[in-house]
Design a protein around this motif. Structure first.
Motif, short mmCIF file in Angstrom:
data_model
loop_
_atom_site.label_atom_id
_atom_site.label_comp_id
_atom_site.label_asym_id
_atom_site.label_seq_id
_atom_site.Cartn_x
_atom_site.Cartn_y
_atom_site.Cartn_z
N ALA A 1 0.83 -1.21 0.00
CA ALA A 1 0.00 0.00 0.00
C ALA A 1 0.87 1.26 0.00
CB ALA A 1 -0.93 -0.01 1.21
N ARG A 2 1.96 1.24 0.75
CA ARG A 2 2.86 2.39 0.78
C ARG A 2 3.52 2.63 -0.58
NH1 ARG A 2 4.31 -0.28 5.61
NH2 ARG A 2 3.42 0.78 7.44
N LYS A 3 3.77 1.54 -1.31
CA LYS A 3 4.47 1.64 -2.59
C LYS A 3 3.52 1.78 -3.77
CE LYS A 3 8.46 -0.93 -0.84
NZ LYS A 3 9.16 -2.22 -0.77
N CYS A 4 2.23 1.73 -3.51
CA CYS A 4 1.24 1.76 -4.59
C CYS A 4 1.12 3.18 -5.15
CB CYS A 4 -0.10 1.27 -4.09
SG CYS A 4 -1.33 1.04 -5.39
N ALA A 5 1.40 3.34 -6.45
CA ALA A 5 1.32 4.66 -7.09
C ALA A 5 -0.13 5.12 -7.17
CB ALA A 5 1.93 4.59 -8.49
#
Length: 389
Positions: free
Chosen positions: A315-319
């Protein structure tokens, strides 16, 4: 006057942040409920702590749970319902005979699937299927580990018997375990496969003893093991029992072997057993479980917490805007320090949706009624050599 009225007017309401929405499939009331529910419980412990801390990017996690009772049609129906509810991914899953249909249905809808503990068919192994991820056990890997550990616990053993039940994952585990045992010097290997609903193991125990094994290993659910061990003890088995920790639980194993003091009981696990061990995430799990009134910390709780780490990292890395395609891409960039929950990080790549793992062996002391770790974590690759033969 108008200025005064304006000052007294209520401020416009601030819209609540849009949650990250996920679907979760589990067996909460079916034949394998004793095996799968604790993973969901551990995952929810993690999500509760995450949401209390503000979520990810200020957005909370919303989890929509479906009890699919280890039934394939219920599983497929749940995927359709959750897709309509606009979830980003499907998490969890139940017994492995439902997995192929879940993955196929989800792929048509562009939904990534992250299977948790215990089982998964090998779709997440390289070259991975586009939407298939896993943070639990893949039995071709686990079975290979079982053969290596069997040699460790029985250095001169010649015969190994693997017990499984009628599901693709369990059968695969025994196939891999027997091949691995043969590769590690066992001269006779056999598998005994029983129905999913088997609970009377007296006849099975007789079959096992007729083979005169040095080591019995398994790929069983909680209900199977708690019925099998007393039957083996009553039949007079006094060799090694190498249990794969797939949600059985220390208390269940302790009770099951109470009247079988001659069985040399071991268990092995990808995640910590009985909450044992140092590390930031292990400690966070213990603290959260105590606050929630959890009486026994199972390996599944640790696996559920680890699933939370995986999903939050993605989720943190989701653009942004974080849609299903973006979330799938983010899953392929996951790199999580398990913080003592396991002996290896969880790392995915575009071609490997499982990654390297590690397993630890624990031995039961009948006198003290406790399990203690034996040796260090045993590393395993996501490309098991035995499974490819």
């Amino acid at each position: 006057m108008s200025l005064a009225l304006a000052c007294l007017s209520p401020a416009p309401a601030t819209a609540a942040p849009e949650p990250f929405r996920f679907g979760y499939l589990t067996d909460a009331s079916g034949p394998m409920q004793g095996t799968f529910k604790a993973t969901l419980d551990g995952f929810q412990l993690y999500v509760d702590q995450l949401n209390k801390a503000g979520g990810v990017k200020g957005r909370p996690f919303e989890i929509q749970v479906r009890d699919i009772q280890s039934d394939t049609q219920r599983s497929v129906n749940a995927v359709q319902e959750l897709s309509a509810a606009d979830v980003l991914a499907i998490l969890g899953l139940a017994v492995s005979n439902t997995h192929a249909a879940v993955y196929a249905s989800a792929e048509k809808l562009g939904l990534p699937v992250v299977a948790a503990y215990p089982a998964n068919i090998p779709l997440a192994l390289p070259p991975a299927s586009p939407n298939a991820f896993a943070s639990g056990l893949i039995f071709s890997v686990t079975g290979e580990v079982a053969g290596k550990l069997a040699r460790q616990v029985s250095p001169k053993g010649k015969t190994l018997v693997c017990l499984g039940f009628e599901s693709p994952g369990s059968i695969l585990a025994c196939e891999a375990a027997t091949k691995s045992a043969a590769a590690n010097g066992f001269t006779k290997v056999e598998s005994i496969i029983v129905p999913l609903t088997q609970r009377d193991f007296r006849g099975v125990a007789d079959k096992v003893l007729a083979l005169n094994p040095d080591v019995v290993t398994d790929c069983f659910g909680r209900g199977h093991v708690v019925s099998l061990l007393p039957a083996l003890g009553a039949a007079g088995y006094d060799g090694v029992y190498l249990n794969m920790e797939s949600g059985i639980g220390i208390d269940a194993l302790r009770d099951a072997v109470r009247d079988a003091p001659d069985i040399k009981l071991f268990t092995y696990s990808r995640y910590i057993v009985d909450g044992q061990g140092p590390g930031s995430q292990a400690e966070a799990l213990r603290t959260a479980a105590k606050a929630a009134g959890v009486k026994e910390l199972l390996t599944y709780h640790a696996a559920g917490w680890a699933l939370g780490l995986v999903v939050s990292d993605a989720a943190r890395k989701c653009a942004e805007p974080c849609d299903r395609a973006a979330f799938t891409k983010a899953l392929e960039q996951v790199s999580v320090d398990t913080g003592g929950l396991s002996g290896a990080p969880i790392t995915f790549s575009p071609t490997d949706h499982y990654g390297a793992t590690a397993y630890r062996l624990y031995q039961y002391d009948h006198a003290k009624k406790t399990f203690a770790a034996v040796g260090e974590w045993l590393p395993a690759t996501s490309s098991p050599a035995i499974a490819k033969k």
